[in-house]
Scaffold this motif. Structure first.
Motif, PDB file in Angstrom:
ATOM      1  N   GLU A 209      -0.135  -1.251   2.997  1.00  0.00           N
ATOM      2  CA  GLU A 209       1.123  -0.697   2.479  1.00  0.00           C
ATOM      3  C   GLU A 209       2.248  -0.995   3.459  1.00  0.00           C
ATOM      4  O   GLU A 209       2.074  -0.889   4.671  1.00  0.00           O
ATOM      5  CB  GLU A 209       1.005   0.813   2.279  1.00  0.00           C
ATOM      6  N   VAL A 210       3.386  -1.373   2.915  1.00  0.00           N
ATOM      7  CA  VAL A 210       4.578  -1.618   3.718  1.00  0.00           C
ATOM      8  C   VAL A 210       5.748  -0.866   3.085  1.00  0.00           C
ATOM      9  O   VAL A 210       6.017  -1.025   1.892  1.00  0.00           O
ATOM     10  CB  VAL A 210       4.918  -3.123   3.802  1.00  0.00           C
ATOM     11  N   GLU A 211       6.424  -0.037   3.870  1.00  0.00           N
ATOM     12  CA  GLU A 211       7.605   0.684   3.405  1.00  0.00           C
ATOM     13  C   GLU A 211       8.843   0.004   3.967  1.00  0.00           C
ATOM     14  O   GLU A 211       8.970  -0.151   5.183  1.00  0.00           O
ATOM     15  CB  GLU A 211       7.574   2.142   3.861  1.00  0.00           C
ATOM     16  N   VAL A 212       9.742  -0.379   3.086  1.00  0.00           N
ATOM     17  CA  VAL A 212      10.969  -1.064   3.483  1.00  0.00           C
ATOM     18  C   VAL A 212      12.164  -0.225   3.038  1.00  0.00           C
ATOM     19  O   VAL A 212      12.316   0.044   1.845  1.00  0.00           O
ATOM     20  CB  VAL A 212      11.056  -2.471   2.856  1.00  0.00           C
ATOM     21  N   SER A 235       9.245 -10.253  -1.347  1.00  0.00           N
ATOM     22  CA  SER A 235       9.591  -8.847  -1.089  1.00  0.00           C
ATOM     23  C   SER A 235      10.730  -8.729  -0.095  1.00  0.00           C
ATOM     24  O   SER A 235      11.605  -7.867  -0.236  1.00  0.00           O
ATOM     25  CB  SER A 235       8.359  -8.099  -0.567  1.00  0.00           C
ATOM     26  N   ALA A 236      10.717  -9.591   0.908  1.00  0.00           N
ATOM     27  CA  ALA A 236      11.789  -9.560   1.911  1.00  0.00           C
ATOM     28  C   ALA A 236      13.140  -9.807   1.264  1.00  0.00           C
ATOM     29  O   ALA A 236      14.110  -9.090   1.521  1.00  0.00           O
ATOM     30  CB  ALA A 236      11.503 -10.595   2.988  1.00  0.00           C
ATOM     31  N   PHE A 237      13.229 -10.820   0.407  1.00  0.00           N
ATOM     32  CA  PHE A 237      14.504 -11.157  -0.207  1.00  0.00           C
ATOM     33  C   PHE A 237      14.904 -10.149  -1.285  1.00  0.00           C
ATOM     34  O   PHE A 237      16.088  -9.866  -1.461  1.00  0.00           O
ATOM     35  CB  PHE A 237      14.457 -12.563  -0.783  1.00  0.00           C
ATOM     36  N   LEU A 238      13.948  -9.601  -2.017  1.00  0.00           N
ATOM     37  CA  LEU A 238      14.280  -8.606  -3.030  1.00  0.00           C
ATOM     38  C   LEU A 238      14.845  -7.336  -2.401  1.00  0.00           C
ATOM     39  O   LEU A 238      15.656  -6.641  -2.994  1.00  0.00           O
ATOM     40  CB  LEU A 238      13.067  -8.268  -3.881  1.00  0.00           C
ATOM     41  N   SER A 239      14.456  -7.069  -1.146  1.00  0.00           N
ATOM     42  CA  SER A 239      14.948  -5.873  -0.476  1.00  0.00           C
ATOM     43  C   SER A 239      16.454  -5.940  -0.235  1.00  0.00           C
ATOM     44  O   SER A 239      17.100  -4.942  -0.006  1.00  0.00           O
ATOM     45  CB  SER A 239      14.225  -5.664   0.854  1.00  0.00           C
TER      46      SER A 239
END
Length: 239
Positions: A209-212, A235-239
């Motif tokens: 699990e990773v919480e951003v 996921s990095a770019f969608l954040s």
């Protein structure tokens, strides 16, 4: 069985009035383009077609990115690494743009109304030339089909993040800019070490699990991404 599991998740989310979207990534075997060796059959697209059809029959919202590939405007040979099964950083960024378009059009979400965050001009590219031998290349060696370049994309605009990674043996938290909180530079050092998995430079690896948390996000929306390794740069770019 996978479709049934996803359908069960949809039933729960429907009760919570939370939309579900299944995103089908492009496949490295591109229909009408990729040529297989004589006698070798690849069923990736056939199996995926069946899977997508079953999802649609269950009424699950689906974005099939294979259909967004345009041979007229896209360099098909550049979508994936030559020596690795993953899509390139730039392809993952492209996919985020398509997902955002879908979320706005189908779910009415006010995401990136000015198309700022999905504009590649707002990011800088750092090139690591001839530095990456992917999972497929490691099986046959660097002399069989060469060595891949790796591109790291970073925002030019101000960012402020808190990222907590939950591992099987504990948790770690990073704070700061997009680069400080998300990028793992230990995977980018020593370009002569071809066996380093540079693809995982965003977040470092697949974790339970990773919480951003994006402290400068212009909205208060939340998204839960259930992913495989294709979701690291995505996921990095969608954040």
């Amino acid at each position: 069985s996978y479709v049934e599991q996803i359908a069960e998740v949809k039933e729960v989310l429907d009760e919570m009035n939370t939309p579900l979207l299944y995103v089908q990534t492009p496949l490295k075997t591109i229909e009408g383009y990729t040529q297989m060796p004589r006698g070798i059959m690849d069923y990736a697209n056939t199996n995926t077609d069946q899977f997508v059809q079953l999802l649609e029959e269950k009424g699950i919202n689906l974005l099939d990115l294979r259909k967004n590939i345009d041979a007229q405007t896209m360099e098909l040979s550049e979508l994936f690494y030559t020596t690795d099964h993953h899509w390139k950083t730039q392809t993952a960024f492209w996919a985020v743009g398509k997902v955002v378009e879908y979320l706005k059009a189908q779910f009415g979400m006010a995401l990136d109304p000015d198309e700022f965050y999905t504009d590649e001009k707002q990011y800088k590219n750092i090139e690591y030339e001839k530095s990456f031998l992917g999972s497929q290349g490691r099986r046959v060696g660097k002399y069989y089909d060469g060595i891949d370049d790796y591109t790291l994309m970073l925002p030019k605009f101000e960012t402020n993040y808190t990222v907590t990674i939950h591992k099987t043996n504990g948790s770690t938290t990073s704070e700061g800019t997009f680069e400080e909180a998300i990028v793992k530079h230990n995977l980018l050092k020593k370009p002569e070490d071809l066996f380093t998995n540079r693809y995982a430079a965003y977040f470092g690896a697949d974790f339970p699990e990773v919480e951003v948390e994006n402290h400068l996000a212009p909205n208060d929306m939340k998204v839960l991404i259930l992913k495989d390794s294709f979701g690291l740069p995505f996921s990095a770019f969608l954040s």
